[in-house]
Design a protein around this motif. Structure first.
Motif, mmCIF file in Angstrom:
data_model
loop_
_atom_site.group_PDB
_atom_site.id
_atom_site.type_symbol
_atom_site.label_atom_id
_atom_site.label_comp_id
_atom_site.label_asym_id
_atom_site.label_seq_id
_atom_site.Cartn_x
_atom_site.Cartn_y
_atom_site.Cartn_z
ATOM 1 N N LEU A 38 -10.669 -10.535 3.194
ATOM 2 C CA LEU A 38 -10.372 -9.342 3.185
ATOM 3 C C LEU A 38 -10.988 -8.641 4.229
ATOM 4 N N ARG A 39 -10.186 -8.536 5.524
ATOM 5 C CA ARG A 39 -10.980 -7.814 6.552
ATOM 6 C C ARG A 39 -10.005 -6.819 7.112
ATOM 7 N N GLY A 40 -10.812 -5.490 7.225
ATOM 8 C CA GLY A 40 -10.416 -4.379 7.658
ATOM 9 C C GLY A 40 -9.141 -3.900 6.834
ATOM 10 N N VAL A 41 -9.281 -3.861 5.514
ATOM 11 C CA VAL A 41 -8.296 -3.708 4.425
ATOM 12 C C VAL A 41 -8.622 -2.220 3.950
ATOM 13 N N ASP A 42 -7.119 -1.442 3.882
ATOM 14 C CA ASP A 42 -7.290 -0.279 3.038
ATOM 15 C C ASP A 42 -6.373 -0.258 1.907
ATOM 16 N N GLU A 43 -6.111 0.796 1.278
ATOM 17 C CA GLU A 43 -5.597 0.793 -0.116
ATOM 18 C C GLU A 43 -4.003 0.534 0.017
ATOM 19 N N THR A 44 -3.414 0.338 1.377
ATOM 20 C CA THR A 44 -2.027 -0.219 1.271
ATOM 21 C C THR A 44 -1.742 -1.516 1.091
ATOM 22 N N TYR A 45 -2.842 -2.466 1.118
ATOM 23 C CA TYR A 45 -3.071 -3.964 0.960
ATOM 24 C C TYR A 45 -2.644 -3.977 -0.681
#
Length: 319
Positions: free
Chosen positions: A120-127
């Protein structure tokens, strides 16, 4: 405000109950035993005898908000335990909260709802969540989130908070595990502990819970994080050092850890062996990057860390 807390005998729920009681809120907390009653009273809260299977509106007794921290977080256990606690328990608590007339339901979740075994790299809540993850903790917490999101309504706002790598005073998982594994000489890193990770100090998580009592958009999930990113070796070694523990450099590659974990899980299930094996989830979580973005919480909740990692480590050393 009357606040009903589940999981108050544990790390997160206990910290939240103590914080809110100290600020003059009327805190009621789910309790399953006399020992739990004593812990809850020591926090300044009132124990309410019920559990995740039988909690009802009468137990909540007019609560304005529910803070749902209880979950089965173990890496190993009976096959059905994760579902019973994390999915069914959340469903029962949501139902009780709605019927009791609670206005807010704050669900403590985890970044683990995203794990399928990837980085998980540079992940926000849209993932996207992983409701079909191979890891029981991940898929059950993902499906619990789906229930919480679906329950949101104009008169019943639901907020999901996702910390990552919770640490700090009162920790019942990381430091005890380090101490136990060091005692029996089994500590080792995976990939030399070079996986990068976001973290969440318990004080920062409790601050976010407090903000979510009055702020945030219903049906939304929010990452709650410390400032900065560190390697697993950096943060775990620093936490261990607060107890005077120097962790060895012994390491295995991730492919070997993943293979060993799969074999061990199969053997433990087949032969009903005692103790806990290295799990696939445990091997994965120590070897994959988990670098997350909490801009949404800062924007919509007004969140910002109330304690730095450096200060948190200083406080642990002084404790």
């Amino acid at each position: 405000m009357r606040i009903f807390v589940t999981g108050a005998s544990g790390f997160v729920g206990g910290a939240a109950a103590k914080h809110f009681a100290a600020r003059g809120h009327d805190v009621r907390a789910m309790s399953r035993s006399e020992a739990s009653d004593e812990k809850i009273r020591a926090l300044g809260a009132t124990p309410v005898r019920c559990d995740l299977a039988d909690v009802s509106a009468s137990h909540l007794d007019g609560a304005d908000a529910v803070v749902h921290c209880a979950a089965f977080v173990e890496q190993w256990g009976p096959i059905d335990a994760w579902k019973r606690f994390n999915i069914d328990g959340t469903a029962h608590t949501l139902k009780a909260a709605r019927e009791a007339g609670a206005k807010r339901f704050i669900h403590i979740s985890t970044e683990s709802v995203l794990w399928r075994g990837q980085h998980l790299r540079g992940v926000d809540e849209t993932y996207p969540r992983a409701p079909n993850s191979p890891y029981p903790y991940s898929w059950t917490k993902a499906r619990a989130e789906e229930l919480v999101e679906a329950a949101n309504a104009p008169a019943f706002l639901t907020i999901i908070l996702r910390p990552r790598f919770i640490w700090g005073p009162g920790d019942t998982t990381l430091l005890p595990t380090i101490e136990r594994m060091m005692k029996i000489g089994q500590w080792m890193w995976i990939n030399h502990g070079q996986a990068k990770t976001s973290t969440t100090h318990i004080a920062n998580l409790v601050h976010a819970i407090e903000l979510a009592l009055t702020k945030g958009n219903g049906g939304q999930a929010y990452f709650v994080l410390d400032d900065g990113v560190r390697t697993m070796k950096e943060i775990i070694s620093a936490i261990a050092a607060t107890r005077g523990i120097k962790l060895p450099d012994k390491s295995v590659p991730s492919w070997l850890a993943d293979t060993m974990a799969g074999v061990m899980e199969g053997a433990w299930r087949t032969f009903n062996l005692k103790g806990e094996p290295l799990t696939r989830f445990g091997a994965m979580i120590m070897s994959r990057d988990s670098v997350l973005i909490d801009a949404k919480a800062r924007r919509e909740l007004g969140y910002a860390p109330v304690i730095s990692v450096e200060e948190g480590l200083r406080q642990l050393s002084a404790a």
